[in-house]
Design a protein around this motif. Structure first.
Motif, PDB file in Angstrom:
ATOM      1  N   ASP A   1      72.406 -16.636  11.632  1.00 13.82           N
ATOM      2  CA  ASP A   1      73.162 -17.255  10.539  1.00 13.82           C
ATOM      3  C   ASP A   1      74.255 -16.256  10.148  1.00 13.82           C
ATOM      4  O   ASP A   1      74.141 -15.538   9.152  1.00 13.82           O
ATOM      5  N   THR A   2      75.294 -16.223  10.950  1.00 16.67           N
ATOM      6  CA  THR A   2      76.300 -15.166  10.829  1.00 16.67           C
ATOM      7  C   THR A   2      77.087 -15.249   9.529  1.00 16.67           C
ATOM      8  O   THR A   2      77.434 -14.212   8.937  1.00 16.67           O
ATOM      9  N   VAL A   3      77.370 -16.437   9.046  1.00 19.90           N
ATOM     10  CA  VAL A   3      78.130 -16.559   7.799  1.00 19.90           C
ATOM     11  C   VAL A   3      77.332 -15.942   6.646  1.00 19.90           C
ATOM     12  O   VAL A   3      77.874 -15.182   5.837  1.00 19.90           O
ATOM     13  N   SER A   4      76.049 -16.250   6.570  1.00 18.76           N
ATOM     14  CA  SER A   4      75.206 -15.648   5.530  1.00 18.76           C
ATOM     15  C   SER A   4      75.101 -14.136   5.706  1.00 18.76           C
ATOM     16  O   SER A   4      75.103 -13.386   4.720  1.00 18.76           O
ATOM     17  N   ASN A   5      75.018 -13.685   6.962  1.00 22.22           N
ATOM     18  CA  ASN A   5      74.936 -12.247   7.218  1.00 22.22           C
ATOM     19  C   ASN A   5      76.197 -11.519   6.759  1.00 22.22           C
ATOM     20  O   ASN A   5      76.133 -10.399   6.235  1.00 22.22           O
ATOM     21  N   ILE A   6      77.355 -12.151   6.949  1.00 20.97           N
ATOM     22  CA  ILE A   6      78.617 -11.558   6.500  1.00 20.97           C
ATOM     23  C   ILE A   6      78.598 -11.392   4.982  1.00 20.97           C
ATOM     24  O   ILE A   6      79.005 -10.358   4.442  1.00 20.97           O
ATOM     25  N   ARG A   7      78.100 -12.400   4.285  1.00 18.10           N
ATOM     26  CA  ARG A   7      77.990 -12.308   2.824  1.00 18.10           C
ATOM     27  C   ARG A   7      76.994 -11.223   2.419  1.00 18.10           C
ATOM     28  O   ARG A   7      77.248 -10.453   1.489  1.00 18.10           O
ATOM     29  N   ARG A   8      75.878 -11.161   3.109  1.00  9.91           N
ATOM     30  CA  ARG A   8      74.844 -10.169   2.772  1.00  9.91           C
ATOM     31  C   ARG A   8      75.348  -8.746   2.945  1.00  9.91           C
ATOM     32  O   ARG A   8      74.880  -7.829   2.263  1.00  9.91           O
ATOM     33  N   ALA A   9      76.313  -8.559   3.832  1.00 12.73           N
ATOM     34  CA  ALA A   9      76.873  -7.226   4.056  1.00 12.73           C
ATOM     35  C   ALA A   9      77.882  -6.832   2.986  1.00 12.73           C
ATOM     36  O   ALA A   9      78.345  -5.687   2.970  1.00 12.73           O
ATOM     37  N   GLY A  10      78.231  -7.764   2.092  1.00 10.22           N
ATOM     38  CA  GLY A  10      79.124  -7.441   0.990  1.00 10.22           C
ATOM     39  C   GLY A  10      80.477  -8.114   1.027  1.00 10.22           C
ATOM     40  O   GLY A  10      81.253  -8.021   0.073  1.00 10.22           O
ATOM     41  N   PHE A  11      80.787  -8.798   2.127  1.00  9.24           N
ATOM     42  CA  PHE A  11      82.085  -9.460   2.247  1.00  9.24           C
ATOM     43  C   PHE A  11      82.147 -10.737   1.406  1.00  9.24           C
ATOM     44  O   PHE A  11      81.128 -11.406   1.202  1.00  9.24           O
ATOM     45  N   ARG A  12      83.333 -11.059   0.945  1.00 10.07           N
ATOM     46  CA  ARG A  12      83.597 -12.371   0.360  1.00 10.07           C
ATOM     47  C   ARG A  12      84.138 -13.262   1.461  1.00 10.07           C
ATOM     48  O   ARG A  12      85.136 -12.932   2.094  1.00 10.07           O
ATOM     49  N   VAL A  13      83.475 -14.382   1.733  1.00 11.69           N
ATOM     50  CA  VAL A  13      83.909 -15.285   2.797  1.00 11.69           C
ATOM     51  C   VAL A  13      85.088 -16.106   2.294  1.00 11.69           C
ATOM     52  O   VAL A  13      84.953 -16.930   1.396  1.00 11.69           O
ATOM     53  N   GLU A  14      86.252 -15.853   2.876  1.00 14.04           N
ATOM     54  CA  GLU A  14      87.474 -16.551   2.480  1.00 14.04           C
ATOM     55  C   GLU A  14      87.581 -17.906   3.163  1.00 14.04           C
ATOM     56  O   GLU A  14      88.050 -18.880   2.562  1.00 14.04           O
ATOM     57  N   SER A  15      87.160 -17.978   4.438  1.00 14.55           N
ATOM     58  CA  SER A  15      87.195 -19.252   5.159  1.00 14.55           C
ATOM     59  C   SER A  15      86.096 -19.282   6.197  1.00 14.55           C
ATOM     60  O   SER A  15      85.674 -18.242   6.716  1.00 14.55           O
TER      61      SER A  15
END
Length: 202
Positions: A170-184
């Motif tokens: 679940d890469t989108v969730s993983n990106i968020r968990r790492a601290g990033f704000r998902v822009e798109s």
């Protein structure tokens, strides 16, 4: 005794271009559009044999890393043709040998499925990205549609054993968990291949 992912990718390097030939043709246009967002000093994580280089905008100052020495060697002819600066490094995404806040952009292409601890790897990418910088991830992920997710889970059992590639992330969730704000978060192919932009807050 199981071989390491690095050794497995050294072994597959000779046939990698053939294996990825269909994807290379299919994803050329969406990748070219997506990669236009790359800016300034850029870290390219998981260059492989360099198939995506032809889709990069010109003039970037890039460092391209991979854990496979054989893959890096095979990427060299494409690196030499890139109309910009590109340096190759043998390096693991979970142990990036650069200082904090070093890059303006970071790119991953179908590589977060192979990182052993993806959130740890993404946190390391977060560390070396400048505040306000962008993480561009062109990745295949687990579908939310059971019609696709069940076959992907079955395929992942095989791919994880052979190449260390997991198709259930679940890469989108993983990106968020790492601290990033998902822009798109854009679907490129169904909801199995995505183009995701994460921002490191300023």
């Amino acid at each position: 005794m199981k071989s390491s992912p690095e050794t497995r990718y050294d072994q597959v390097a000779k046939t990698f271009d053939l294996i990825r030939s269909g994807d290379t043709r299919r994803w050329k246009e969406p990748q070219t559009r997506f990669f236009r967002q790359l800016r300034g000093k850029t870290l390219y994580v998981g260059i492989g044999t360099g198939l995506e280089i032809v889709n990069f905008p010109p003039g970037l100052d890039m460092v391209a890393i991979d854990t496979s020495r054989e893959m890096l060697g095979r990427s060299r002819p494409r690196v030499d043709l890139y109309p910009g600066k590109m340096r190759l490094c043998l390096m693991d995404a979970e142990r990036v040998g650069f200082p904090d806040n070093h890059f303006d952009s970071i790119l991953t292409v179908c590589v977060l499925c192979t990182v052993k601890n993806p959130v740890n790897g993404l946190k390391e990418l977060y560390r070396v990205l400048k505040p306000g910088g962008r993480l561009l991830s062109f990745e295949h992920v687990l579908s939310r549609n059971p019609f696709y997710s069940i076959p992907l889970r079955l395929m992942s059992v095989i791919s994880s054993t052979l190449t260390g590639s997991y198709l259930t992330r679940d890469t989108v969730s993983n990106i968020r968990r790492a601290g990033f704000r998902v822009e798109s978060d854009t679907n490129v192919y169904l909801d199995i291949v995505k183009a995701v932009v994460g921002i490191k807050p300023a």
